[in-house]
Motif scaffolding. Structure first.
Motif, PDB file in Angstrom:
ATOM      1  N   ILE A  86       0.858  -1.190   0.000  1.00 37.04           N
ATOM      2  CA  ILE A  86       0.000   0.000   0.000  1.00 37.04           C
ATOM      3  C   ILE A  86       0.891   1.236   0.000  1.00 37.04           C
ATOM      4  CG2 ILE A  86      -0.256   0.027   2.534  1.00 37.04           C
ATOM      5  CD1 ILE A  86      -3.167   1.042   1.971  1.00 37.04           C
ATOM      6  N   VAL A  87       0.476   2.222  -0.768  1.00 40.89           N
ATOM      7  CA  VAL A  87       1.268   3.457  -0.862  1.00 40.89           C
ATOM      8  C   VAL A  87       0.653   4.517   0.048  1.00 40.89           C
ATOM      9  CG1 VAL A  87       2.139   5.258  -2.394  1.00 40.89           C
ATOM     10  CG2 VAL A  87       1.881   2.911  -3.244  1.00 40.89           C
ATOM     11  N   LEU A  88       1.436   4.992   0.981  1.00 42.02           N
ATOM     12  CA  LEU A  88       0.972   6.027   1.906  1.00 42.02           C
ATOM     13  C   LEU A  88       1.959   7.190   1.848  1.00 42.02           C
ATOM     14  CD1 LEU A  88       0.301   3.682   4.967  1.00 42.02           C
ATOM     15  CD2 LEU A  88      -1.419   4.593   3.395  1.00 42.02           C
ATOM     16  N   ASN A  89       1.467   8.346   1.481  1.00 41.85           N
ATOM     17  CA  ASN A  89       2.341   9.525   1.361  1.00 41.85           C
ATOM     18  C   ASN A  89       3.577   9.216   0.513  1.00 41.85           C
ATOM     19  OD1 ASN A  89       0.516  10.675   3.133  1.00 41.85           O
ATOM     20  ND2 ASN A  89       1.805  10.330   4.934  1.00 41.85           N
TER      21      ASN A  89
ATOM     22  N   ARG B  32       5.101   6.564   0.084  1.00 41.93           N
ATOM     23  CA  ARG B  32       6.008   5.553   0.643  1.00 41.93           C
ATOM     24  C   ARG B  32       5.323   4.195   0.579  1.00 41.93           C
ATOM     25  NH1 ARG B  32       7.582   7.246   6.494  1.00 41.93           N
ATOM     26  NH2 ARG B  32       8.854   5.388   6.293  1.00 41.93           N
ATOM     27  N   GLU B  33       6.132   3.172   0.422  1.00 41.63           N
ATOM     28  CA  GLU B  33       5.573   1.822   0.321  1.00 41.63           C
ATOM     29  C   GLU B  33       5.500   1.159   1.687  1.00 41.63           C
ATOM     30  OE1 GLU B  33       8.089  -0.288  -2.369  1.00 41.63           O
ATOM     31  OE2 GLU B  33       6.921   0.320  -4.117  1.00 41.63           O
TER      32      GLU B  33
ATOM     33  N   LYS C 124      -7.206   5.640   6.490  1.00 41.69           N
ATOM     34  CA  LYS C 124      -6.567   6.607   7.390  1.00 41.69           C
ATOM     35  C   LYS C 124      -6.141   5.856   8.643  1.00 41.69           C
ATOM     36  CE  LYS C 124     -10.895   8.189   9.458  1.00 41.69           C
ATOM     37  NZ  LYS C 124     -11.792   9.304   9.682  1.00 41.69           N
TER      38      LYS C 124
END
Lengths: 72, 177
Positions: free
Chosen positions: A5-8, A10-11, A52
């Protein structure tokens, strides 16, 4: 295959997916070796799947305990 | 208090403070200077503070390797499947295939064990307990903390008493101060 999952930008590797009281949660850890992790709440908004971080201490507690029960 | 007892308490204290007061401790570490410890005839809080100073290097390593909660704002869920993490280290010597995923899963399990084992996500229940017991000041908190195996520090009191949604494992500690 690994679920990432990509968050901001980042992986994060998805380590666990659990359903608690009808809600989906993801336990993810950064792949960059930074030792950062988060618990994500999955939900829908305007037809899009969103995530979130869970910030409620009691809920985090509950999720971590459930993951621990399932894993050990 | 015996020196060994103080160090034993220090070990417990370090772990808890790593979680709850990490940012504050890092800030303080810059100001600390090494000095001889005088563990006799000092209040326990002071003994711990001095022991932490003395043990700065070890403590710094502990702080830097501790897992951090990474809070993210609401965002669209972007998930993909990757083979990247399954690229194996085919070691001809050991014959083992250790993937990055394996390593991360181990790391994740460690984080989970730490998070649950240390009870770091139970701050709200501590706050409720303090309220029930009528803890109204730091002096009362110190007694309460000793009874309940909590950090004996002003910061611990502030965090528990006023709360700051400290489930972020240290990232927002300053918010409650």
């Amino acid at each position: 295959m690994d679920d990432i999952i990509v968050l901001n930008n980042r992986e994060f590797l998805i380590l666990n997916k659990i359903n608690l009281n009808g809600y989906n949660f993801l336990y993810v850890i950064a792949t960059d070796g930074s030792n950062e992790f988060t618990l994500l709440n999955e939900y829908e908004e305007n037809g899009k799947k969103m995530v979130k971080s869970v910030m409620d201490p009691e809920l985090i507690d509950e999720i971590l305990l459930k993951i621990k029960e399932e894993n050990y | 208090m015996e020196k060994e007892d103080a160090f034993s308490l220090l070990e417990e204290q370090k772990m808890k403070r790593t979680v709850e007061d990490r940012d504050y401790i890092i800030e303080l570490m810059g100001k600390w200077e090494r000095e001889e410890m005088d563990l006799q005839n000092k209040p326990i809080e002071e003994q711990i503070e001095k022991a932490i100073k003395y043990d700065e290097e070890e403590f710094r390593n502990l702080v830097h390797t501790f897992p951090k909660y990474y809070p993210v704002e609401s965002q669209e869920m972007v998930v993909y499947q990757s083979k990247k993490l399954q690229t194996t280290n085919n070691s001809s010597e050991s014959g083992l295939n250790i993937t990055l995923k394996d390593k991360l899963i181990v790391a994740g399990a460690s984080i989970l064990a730490l998070a649950v084992g240390l009870g770091i996500v139970k701050l709200s229940s501590v706050k409720d307990e303090m309220s029930m017991k009528g803890v109204n000041n730091y002096k009362e908190y110190v007694s309460f903390a000793k009874e309940n195996d909590l950090p004996i520090s002003q910061e611990g009191y502030v965090n528990y008493n006023y709360g700051n949604n400290s489930i972020d494992l240290g990232n927002n500690i300053k918010g409650g101060r």
